[in-house]
Design a protein around this motif. Structure first.
Motif, PDB file in Angstrom:
ATOM      1  N   ARG A 194      -2.643  -7.077   5.293  1.00  8.70           N
ATOM      2  CA  ARG A 194      -2.957  -6.384   6.542  1.00  8.70           C
ATOM      3  C   ARG A 194      -2.149  -6.949   7.699  1.00  8.70           C
ATOM      4  NH1 ARG A 194      -8.767  -5.666   6.568  1.00  8.70           N
ATOM      5  NH2 ARG A 194      -9.302  -4.007   5.090  1.00  8.70           N
TER       6      ARG A 194
ATOM      7  N   ASP B  51       0.884  -5.381   8.216  1.00  2.39           N
ATOM      8  CA  ASP B  51       0.733  -3.948   8.453  1.00  2.39           C
ATOM      9  C   ASP B  51       1.097  -3.107   7.239  1.00  2.39           C
ATOM     10  OD1 ASP B  51       1.682  -4.197  11.916  1.00  2.39           O
ATOM     11  OD2 ASP B  51      -0.296  -3.933  10.993  1.00  2.39           O
ATOM     12  N   ALA B  52       0.789  -3.617   6.078  1.00  4.78           N
ATOM     13  CA  ALA B  52       1.072  -2.829   4.867  1.00  4.78           C
ATOM     14  C   ALA B  52       0.143  -1.615   4.831  1.00  4.78           C
ATOM     15  CB  ALA B  52       0.848  -3.696   3.625  1.00  4.78           C
ATOM     16  N   PRO B  53       0.686  -0.453   4.428  1.00  5.22           N
ATOM     17  CA  PRO B  53      -0.154   0.761   4.385  1.00  5.22           C
ATOM     18  C   PRO B  53      -1.295   0.606   3.396  1.00  5.22           C
ATOM     19  CG  PRO B  53       1.981   1.161   3.357  1.00  5.22           C
ATOM     20  CD  PRO B  53       2.062  -0.176   4.001  1.00  5.22           C
ATOM     21  N   ARG B  54      -2.406   1.205   3.740  1.00  2.00           N
ATOM     22  CA  ARG B  54      -3.648   1.010   2.982  1.00  2.00           C
ATOM     23  C   ARG B  54      -3.479   1.298   1.496  1.00  2.00           C
ATOM     24  NH1 ARG B  54      -8.813   1.322   5.563  1.00  2.00           N
ATOM     25  NH2 ARG B  54     -10.412   0.807   4.037  1.00  2.00           N
ATOM     26  N   LEU B  55      -2.771   2.372   1.188  1.00  2.00           N
ATOM     27  CA  LEU B  55      -2.606   2.770  -0.217  1.00  2.00           C
ATOM     28  C   LEU B  55      -1.873   1.689  -0.995  1.00  2.00           C
ATOM     29  CD1 LEU B  55      -3.589   5.358  -1.546  1.00  2.00           C
ATOM     30  CD2 LEU B  55      -1.237   6.149  -1.608  1.00  2.00           C
ATOM     31  N   ARG B  56      -0.857   1.095  -0.326  1.00  2.00           N
ATOM     32  CA  ARG B  56      -0.091   0.070  -1.020  1.00  2.00           C
ATOM     33  C   ARG B  56      -0.960  -1.157  -1.267  1.00  2.00           C
ATOM     34  NH1 ARG B  56       5.030  -2.327   1.820  1.00  2.00           N
ATOM     35  NH2 ARG B  56       5.446  -0.121   2.201  1.00  2.00           N
TER      36      ARG B  56
END
Lengths: 279, 246, 278
Positions: free
Chosen positions: C171, C174-179
């Motif tokens: 997080r 800022d990694a995308p939630r799906l990843r």
């Protein structure tokens, strides 16, 4: 200021820390309340289903089952059959525990015995209990040996593997310390070995007992003339769901009582030192 | 009076694909009320030497024993980790190693517990004590059997610097009072200089390189010039050896 | 040839045999041989109607294989097992994840799970037979009931053990939630998922077999109980052997090297790695 005063006066439910960790905030409801709620909903749901949806011979209401249980006790049947089952259960379990522990210790100390018993243990762990119950019921007929032998065959491996793990986990460093200080062998066994294996013995007893009472009932069902298992079979042949559930509840309550009030009590006493230590 | 005798001691460990020489022809003697430190880098066999003297391991060849008037000496041992039985109280841990469980030995155990300032913990579980406190119990335990000699294997290496310093002082006080023969393993040269009469330096590969006598009076204040000088001198010798060793 | 001094009267060959027999490897063979030999000796003493001779059992075993019902019986059982297990996994994973995320839900369900884990399958078998008569529905339902608590408990455990530190790290980048879900959450859950499968399968199988005795007219459980009903002792033991055979096959084949649950207590073979200087 006023608003803050208001909220400060009102009883503020403390934030449940565990809930916050996973992302949302809950007012903390005590776990006891949740559990009580669970039982209440369960009983109400059962009562509702049995009254409005299913006929009593498919799903008798909790009240009916309770009444049946009372009448079983009053008629003396409970004592006769329950005691018969308990007797076989304890004899079988005691033998299974002692034998299982002995084998577990032997396996822990010697590669030869480990290899000797390993296949048998693997087989008995994967084969369904039904098979053992049938074989023992068939071979021993109406004798109480049937359930006893079935218990030994099925519960022993559970005891063995747990005791084996215990022996393997014996703390070498503490034994070395005792050796260096020339502590006598009996003192070493009493103060190092037994306390180190104790948690594994408890796990062994727990799993072994759980298997034991189930297999007792099963073997009785196939090949005894008395006992809880025999009564369940009788009720089944009479197509009395009430009777089946009543006897089943006796068994389950017994198992829970043994676990909660006997095993846990003993554990608590033994492991005071673990709970009081800070991390 | 305890006598430490190590004569041509060899210890070799057979691994799956190679053999490791832990001790290579080590010989020395120590007697009476001497505090001997065994110093060396990791892998120089100092712990192995201690284990052989304690009877926990066997030598490949050579002799290593601690005698007291001809017979095998009674030994106290302090380990790197306290090695207390977690399921017995502090006092029970002290009693566990006593030669008998009578009242006299009980008083002795309580006495030594008091000497390290932990009388209050006698009914506590080891898990309730800090690491430093547990180690102090370990030291008290070793002293409490009133051994002929004491073996200590880096007893302070797992503690933070402040606690280690406190315990070092306590150990020294205990030793001054009881004046036993002590074999003290450490990798900390300064610690060795502060505590010992003799320093034996082992090199990697298990050979004995130096057998020094430290002739400073006790107590040794670290800020004292002579102490500081000795430390530098010993450290220099220590580092010289490292260059020579393979 | 050098003349050797005979220091003992026991021939060297015997000594070698005894020595070989006492090695651990020999122990694995000694055990079953001992069982069969004792069996062979004891059986005639007791009476062959109760205790079949090993040779009778072997005969029955082979007859069954040739005649064929044993294969179809187990096949039917496996199909029921598969269906029940699939249902248990679908529902159990969802419920398990939910319970892992919400401590209140968990407190609510806790005692049900305990009961579900201890309630004897025997009773379930009888209950479903009174509900559904004979057929597939009863056994499949029992598979579900037996397996689902284990799936739930394991998945809940998986959620509780989620690597919070890794998720926070992702997080913070800022990694995308799906990843995050795909690369952090799912892999961290997978060992628990396999445990759920394994325990679900093992217990589902036990429940199934028992249910078939009361609530079916086909399947492995029904067949072995049937053998006993007609008093065919060799048949019962022969079927027991088939049970053992299939149980091991399922464990080994389906889970391969992941079947540590049954074998974890066995010592692992020493790693054939180079000695590392610690």
């Amino acid at each position: 200021m006023g608003r803050r005063g208001l909220s400060a006066n009102a009883a503020r439910p403390p934030i449940d820390r565990r809930a916050t960790r996973s992302g949302y905030v809950l007012p903390r409801v005590s776990t006891g309340l949740s559990r009580l709620l669970a039982y209440a909903i369960f009983l109400l749901g059962w009562q509702a289903l049995s009254t409005f949806v299913f006929p009593p011979f498919i799903l008798p209401s909790p009240v009916l089952v309770a009444q049946e249980m009372v009448s079983i006790v009053e008629s003396g049947q409970f004592l006769t059959h329950f005691l018969a089952t308990i007797g076989r259960l304890f004899v079988g379990f005691a033998i299974a525990f002692v034998l299982g522990a002995a084998i577990g210790i032997a396996m822990g100390r010697s590669a030869y015995w480990r290899e000797f018993f390993s296949d048998y243990i693997m087989l008995t762990l994967t084969t369904p209990g039904l098979v053992f119950a049938l074989i023992c019921a068939m071979f021993f007929g109406l004798s109480p040996l049937g359930p006893v032998v079935a218990i030994i065959l099925t519960a022993m491996p559970h005891v063995t593997i747990n005791v084996y793990e215990g022996v393997r986990a014996i703390p070498r460093d503490l034994l070395d310390m005792a050796h260096v200080y020339e502590v006598s062998r009996p003192a070493r066994v009493r103060n190092v070995l037994v306390p180190a294996i104790a948690p594994y013995l408890f796990t062994a007893a727990r799993y072994g007992f759980a298997i034991a009472w189930k297999i007792t009932a099963l073997t009785e069902l196939f090949g005894s003339a008395s006992g809880v298992g025999f009564q369940i079979r009788t009720e089944f042949l009479l197509f009395s769901m009430r009777g089946v559930l009543a006897w089943a509840l006796f068994l389950v309550i017994f198992a829970i009582v043994m676990e909660r009030f006997v095993l846990m009590r003993m554990e608590r006493r033994f492991f005071r030192w673990r709970r009081q230590a800070f991390a | 009076m305890a006598q430490v005798e190590v004569s041509h001691l060899h210890k070799v460990f057979e691994g799956e694909s190679r053999t490791v020489t832990a001790l290579d022809d080590v010989s020395f003697e120590a007697s009476g009320h001497t505090f001997v430190s065994l110093v060396g880098p990791s892998g120089c066999g100092k712990s192995t030497l201690l284990n052989i003297l304690a009877g926990v391991e066997h030598a490949t060849s050579g002799r290593a024993e601690i005698l007291d008037g001809g017979r095998r000496a009674r030994l106290g041992y302090v380990f790197q980790s306290p090695r207390l039985l977690p399921w017995r109280t502090v006092l029970d841990n002290m009693m566990f190693v006593q030669p008998d469980q009578g009242a006299e030995h009980r008083e002795r155990a309580e006495h030594y517990l008091e000497m390290v300032g932990l009388s209050d913990t006698r009914k506590a579980w080891p898990g309730q004590l800090s690491g430093g406190m547990q180690q102090r119990v370990g030291i008290a335990r070793a002293f409490s059997i009133e051994p002929d000699a004491l073996l200590m294997d880096e007893p302070f290496s797992h503690l933070d610097a402040i606690t280690a310093r406190t315990l070092r002082r306590e150990l020294h006080a205990l030793w001054m009072e009881t004046r036993k023969t002590v074999l003290f393993v450490t990798h900390d040269v300064f610690e060795a200089v502060e505590l010992s009469d003799r320093i034996i330096i082992l090199a990697k590969g298990g050979s004995l390189r130096q057998n020094l006598t430290i002739d400073l009076p006790y107590p040794r204040d670290p800020s004292d010039d002579r102490v500081a000088l000795t430390k530098t001198e010993v450290l220099r010798q220590f580092e010289d050896l490292d260059l020579v060793a393979s | 040839m050098q003349a050797t001094l005979e220091t003992s009267r026991v021939p060297a060959a015997w000594i070698r045999i005894v020595h070989l027999l006492t090695t651990p490897r020999a122990a694995r063979l000694t055990a079953p041989i001992l069982i069969i030999v004792t069996w062979q000796l004891v059986a005639p003493l007791i009476g062959s109607t109760l205790l079949p001779m090993p040779i009778d059992v072997l005969e029955e075993f082979i007859d069954l294989a040739i005649e064929g019902t044993v294969w179809s019986a187990f096949a039917i059982s496996f199909v029921r097992l598969g269906i029940g297990l699939a249902l248990a996994v679908v529902i159990g994973v969802v419920v398990g994840l939910l319970l892992g995320l919400s401590p209140r839900a968990e407190a609510f369900a806790h005692d049900f799970l305990v009961i579900g884990l201890t309630f004897p399958y025997l009773i379930w078998g009888i209950i479903v037979s009174m509900w559904f008569g004979f057929g597939d529905a009863g056994p499949i339902l029992v598979v579900f009931i037996a397996a689902v608590p284990y799936v739930i408990v394991n998945m809940a455990e998986g959620v509780r053990d989620a690597p919070r530190d890794l998720i926070d790290m992702a997080r913070s980048y800022d990694a995308p939630r799906l990843r995050v879900i795909r690369q952090v959450v799912v892999p961290s859950l997978s060992p628990f998922f396999f445990a759920a499968l394994r325990y679900g399968l093992a217990n589902g199988w036990k429940g199934l077999v028992l249910a078939e005795v009361f609530a079916a007219t086909s399947g492995a459980g029904w067949e072995i109980a049937g053998m006993r009903d007609i008093g065919n002792a060799s048949g019962v033991v022969a079927y027991a052997l088939y049970f053992a055979f299939f149980s091991i096959l399922v464990e080994r084949l389906v889970f391969g090297r992941l079947s540590d649950w049954v074998f974890r207590w066995r010592p692992r073979r020493p790693e054939a790695a180079r000695a590392v200087n610690a």
